[in-house]
Design an enzyme around this catalytic site. Sequence first.
Site, PDB file in Angstrom:
ATOM      1  N   SER A   1     -47.722   2.648  12.499  1.00 26.41           N
ATOM      2  CA  SER A   1     -48.887   1.767  12.547  1.00 26.41           C
ATOM      3  C   SER A   1     -49.918   2.403  13.461  1.00 26.41           C
ATOM      4  O   SER A   1     -49.939   2.146  14.662  1.00 26.41           O
ATOM      5  CB  SER A   1     -48.489   0.380  13.056  1.00 26.41           C
ATOM      6  OG  SER A   1     -47.613  -0.229  12.148  1.00 26.41           O
TER       7      SER A   1
ATOM      8  N   GLY B   1     -41.220  -8.295  14.479  1.00 28.03           N
ATOM      9  CA  GLY B   1     -40.526  -7.469  15.459  1.00 28.03           C
ATOM     10  C   GLY B   1     -40.797  -5.986  15.334  1.00 28.03           C
ATOM     11  O   GLY B   1     -41.373  -5.508  14.360  1.00 28.03           O
ATOM     12  N   GLU B   2     -40.382  -5.268  16.360  1.00 30.47           N
ATOM     13  CA  GLU B   2     -40.520  -3.812  16.417  1.00 30.47           C
ATOM     14  C   GLU B   2     -39.119  -3.219  16.252  1.00 30.47           C
ATOM     15  O   GLU B   2     -38.303  -3.277  17.176  1.00 30.47           O
ATOM     16  CB  GLU B   2     -41.156  -3.417  17.760  1.00 30.47           C
ATOM     17  CG  GLU B   2     -41.099  -1.936  18.091  1.00 30.47           C
ATOM     18  CD  GLU B   2     -41.584  -1.018  16.977  1.00 30.47           C
ATOM     19  OE1 GLU B   2     -42.755  -1.122  16.569  1.00 30.47           O
ATOM     20  OE2 GLU B   2     -40.789  -0.169  16.517  1.00 30.47           O
TER      21      GLU B   2
ATOM     22  N   ASN C   1     -53.520   2.513  13.019  1.00 31.63           N
ATOM     23  CA  ASN C   1     -54.518   1.435  13.201  1.00 31.63           C
ATOM     24  C   ASN C   1     -55.784   1.826  13.944  1.00 31.63           C
ATOM     25  O   ASN C   1     -56.683   0.993  14.111  1.00 31.63           O
ATOM     26  CB  ASN C   1     -53.895   0.212  13.894  1.00 31.63           C
ATOM     27  CG  ASN C   1     -52.794  -0.415  13.061  1.00 31.63           C
ATOM     28  OD1 ASN C   1     -52.761  -0.209  11.843  1.00 31.63           O
ATOM     29  ND2 ASN C   1     -51.905  -1.142  13.684  1.00 31.63           N
TER      30      ASN C   1
ATOM     31  N   CYS D   1     -49.652  -6.328  20.044  1.00 29.43           N
ATOM     32  CA  CYS D   1     -50.859  -5.844  19.368  1.00 29.43           C
ATOM     33  C   CYS D   1     -51.829  -7.022  19.239  1.00 29.43           C
ATOM     34  O   CYS D   1     -51.419  -8.128  18.883  1.00 29.43           O
ATOM     35  CB  CYS D   1     -50.497  -5.277  18.001  1.00 29.43           C
ATOM     36  SG  CYS D   1     -49.259  -3.969  18.113  1.00 29.43           S
TER      37      CYS D   1
ATOM     38  N   SER E   1     -41.318   0.652   9.742  1.00 29.15           N
ATOM     39  CA  SER E   1     -42.637   0.776  10.340  1.00 29.15           C
ATOM     40  C   SER E   1     -42.537   0.565  11.841  1.00 29.15           C
ATOM     41  O   SER E   1     -41.897  -0.381  12.296  1.00 29.15           O
ATOM     42  CB  SER E   1     -43.557  -0.293   9.727  1.00 29.15           C
ATOM     43  OG  SER E   1     -44.806  -0.284  10.373  1.00 29.15           O
TER      44      SER E   1
ATOM     45  N   ASN F   1     -55.489  -9.434   7.956  1.00 28.70           N
ATOM     46  CA  ASN F   1     -55.255 -10.820   7.552  1.00 28.70           C
ATOM     47  C   ASN F   1     -55.503 -11.727   8.747  1.00 28.70           C
ATOM     48  O   ASN F   1     -54.934 -11.496   9.813  1.00 28.70           O
ATOM     49  CB  ASN F   1     -53.804 -11.000   7.069  1.00 28.70           C
ATOM     50  CG  ASN F   1     -53.527 -10.219   5.802  1.00 28.70           C
ATOM     51  OD1 ASN F   1     -54.256 -10.346   4.824  1.00 28.70           O
ATOM     52  ND2 ASN F   1     -52.493  -9.389   5.821  1.00 28.70           N
TER      53      ASN F   1
ATOM     54  N   GLU G   1     -37.935 -14.721   9.487  1.00 33.87           N
ATOM     55  CA  GLU G   1     -38.729 -14.707   8.268  1.00 33.87           C
ATOM     56  C   GLU G   1     -38.451 -13.468   7.436  1.00 33.87           C
ATOM     57  O   GLU G   1     -38.348 -12.361   7.961  1.00 33.87           O
ATOM     58  CB  GLU G   1     -40.216 -14.707   8.625  1.00 33.87           C
ATOM     59  CG  GLU G   1     -40.568 -15.887   9.466  1.00 33.87           C
ATOM     60  CD  GLU G   1     -41.966 -16.389   9.212  1.00 33.87           C
ATOM     61  OE1 GLU G   1     -42.793 -15.616   8.698  1.00 33.87           O
ATOM     62  OE2 GLU G   1     -42.210 -17.556   9.532  1.00 33.87           O
TER      63      GLU G   1
ATOM     64  N   CYS H   1     -48.978  -9.412   5.876  1.00 39.74           N
ATOM     65  CA  CYS H   1     -48.763  -8.587   7.060  1.00 39.74           C
ATOM     66  C   CYS H   1     -49.348  -9.245   8.295  1.00 39.74           C
ATOM     67  O   CYS H   1     -50.501  -9.657   8.297  1.00 39.74           O
ATOM     68  CB  CYS H   1     -49.476  -7.244   6.916  1.00 39.74           C
ATOM     69  SG  CYS H   1     -48.790  -6.190   5.689  1.00 39.74           S
TER      70      CYS H   1
ATOM     71  N   CYS I   1     -52.213  -9.223  15.820  1.00 45.20           N
ATOM     72  CA  CYS I   1     -50.997  -9.631  15.096  1.00 45.20           C
ATOM     73  C   CYS I   1     -50.514 -11.006  15.535  1.00 45.20           C
ATOM     74  O   CYS I   1     -50.368 -11.266  16.728  1.00 45.20           O
ATOM     75  CB  CYS I   1     -49.911  -8.589  15.333  1.00 45.20           C
ATOM     76  SG  CYS I   1     -48.303  -9.042  14.648  1.00 45.20           S
TER      77      CYS I   1
ATOM     78  N   CYS J   1     -39.464  -7.663   2.530  1.00 47.18           N
ATOM     79  CA  CYS J   1     -39.967  -7.359   3.877  1.00 47.18           C
ATOM     80  C   CYS J   1     -39.034  -8.025   4.890  1.00 47.18           C
ATOM     81  O   CYS J   1     -38.850  -9.238   4.879  1.00 47.18           O
ATOM     82  CB  CYS J   1     -41.394  -7.878   4.006  1.00 47.18           C
ATOM     83  SG  CYS J   1     -42.115  -7.557   5.629  1.00 47.18           S
TER      84      CYS J   1
ATOM     85  N   CYS K   1     -42.028 -10.577  19.046  1.00 47.32           N
ATOM     86  CA  CYS K   1     -42.243  -9.151  19.312  1.00 47.32           C
ATOM     87  C   CYS K   1     -42.867  -9.000  20.689  1.00 47.32           C
ATOM     88  O   CYS K   1     -43.696  -9.814  21.092  1.00 47.32           O
ATOM     89  CB  CYS K   1     -43.169  -8.537  18.264  1.00 47.32           C
ATOM     90  SG  CYS K   1     -43.368  -6.748  18.451  1.00 47.32           S
TER      91      CYS K   1
END
Length: 387
Positions: free
Chosen positions: A251, A198-199, A253, A151, A228, A329, A109, A372, A154, A140, A147
């Site tokens: 991140s 992904g990271e 958070n 988290c 990020s 979101n 994506e 996000c 997510c 993006c 991933c």
Amino acid sequence: MSGRENLVPLLDGEAKPAVSNLFGLSRQQLTDLMLQFRQPAYRAGQLLQAMFQQRTASLDQVHTLPRELRTDMADQGWIIAAPRIVETFHSIDGTERYLVAGQDGQTVETVWMPDGDGGEQGDGSGYEAASAGSRRGTICVSSQIGCAVNCQFCLTAKMGMQRNLSAGEIAGQVIAVLERQAVQVGRDRINLVFMGMGEPFLNYDEFIAAVRLLVNEAGLAESRMTVSTSGIVPGILRLAGEQVRPRLAISLNAPNDGIREAIMPITRKWKIDEVIQAAGQLPLRPRERVTFEYVLLGGVNDGLQHANELVSLARAAPMPVKVNLIAWNPGPGIGYTMPEPQQVAAFQQRLIARGVPAFLRRPRGRDIYAACGQLKRTVKEIQPAAL
Ligand code: SAH
Ligand code: SF4
């Protein structure tokens, strides 16, 4: 298969694979390849220019190369197979979400946000100051399919880790979107954020190889790129040593390790302080700041006491920082709630009042699952949430 693996059989003189992809190979790898075809090194530059500036889709169309060379290369199985956009989702806010297919047909994506999402403010990139006649946009980019970091808030985490993307697959997402949007690099103000699926720092080598292609070959500005991370300390330290590198966003958070561990289990491995100290190693460019990203989860981390703690972290950091706030979101099967709008405003005001630059990222493309933390290759199985 990464471009690097593609090159190995030819270099070793073993049986060559049916096709080998030129797209994604580094300047050094292409130079070595040209030497094998008894060609001067500048041919590598011609190939890179064709792929990353003219965005040429096939070897046959690289007219700067002699016809005989093109034929010889094709005979040996060399092709240009840049990732292609195979499906587009349009949001009512102008955002577009793409499924981009690599050579094996698997999709990742990528998101295009005309005008960005506000997260670019105050970062010293000059993005806000687009002049008349130039367009602006933020792309993006994904670095992995799925991933592994898990988290809790997510949606990408729900996919689990499927596979790493190669440098060509990462850089190719950007080239495909530039082509789709008819972007003129140099005139238009384009920001890149490595904040898709992904990271990036768990796929460091391919990520940084893609950055080099995009900066050195496509001509995009490293100061308008942001990577990020969920706080992978070895990756942050490697980034600090790079000649060419994007800006860094962490991140965060959460304002303390207790809350962070509950929503980001990776905190068990690296504590907030270690992450911030590692980020302090970056030799920052003039006006550059490190971004703390902070997803506001209703009733979890959005109180004023949390804002106060975040101020303390920002003040104690060994480098200048800014905070990007993101209202969570929603996604199916994730048990959090969105923060109240007045809570978000109060949180931001508290940071600003105490001297910490804080910006609110607008949710973009929520109706097409492009915002996000919503990237999950959603095609039909999930009903889009209301904007
Ligand atoms: N893996 C990297 C980059 C991709 S995630 C990272 O975690 O930093 C990009 C950003 O989206 C991160 O700051 C993450 O905290 C945020 N995010 C994830 N899920 C979200 C959601 N549901 N709502 C809002 N932001 C989210
Ligand atoms: Fe992975 Fe980032 Fe999602 Fe965490 S927020 S699961 S690191 S993509």
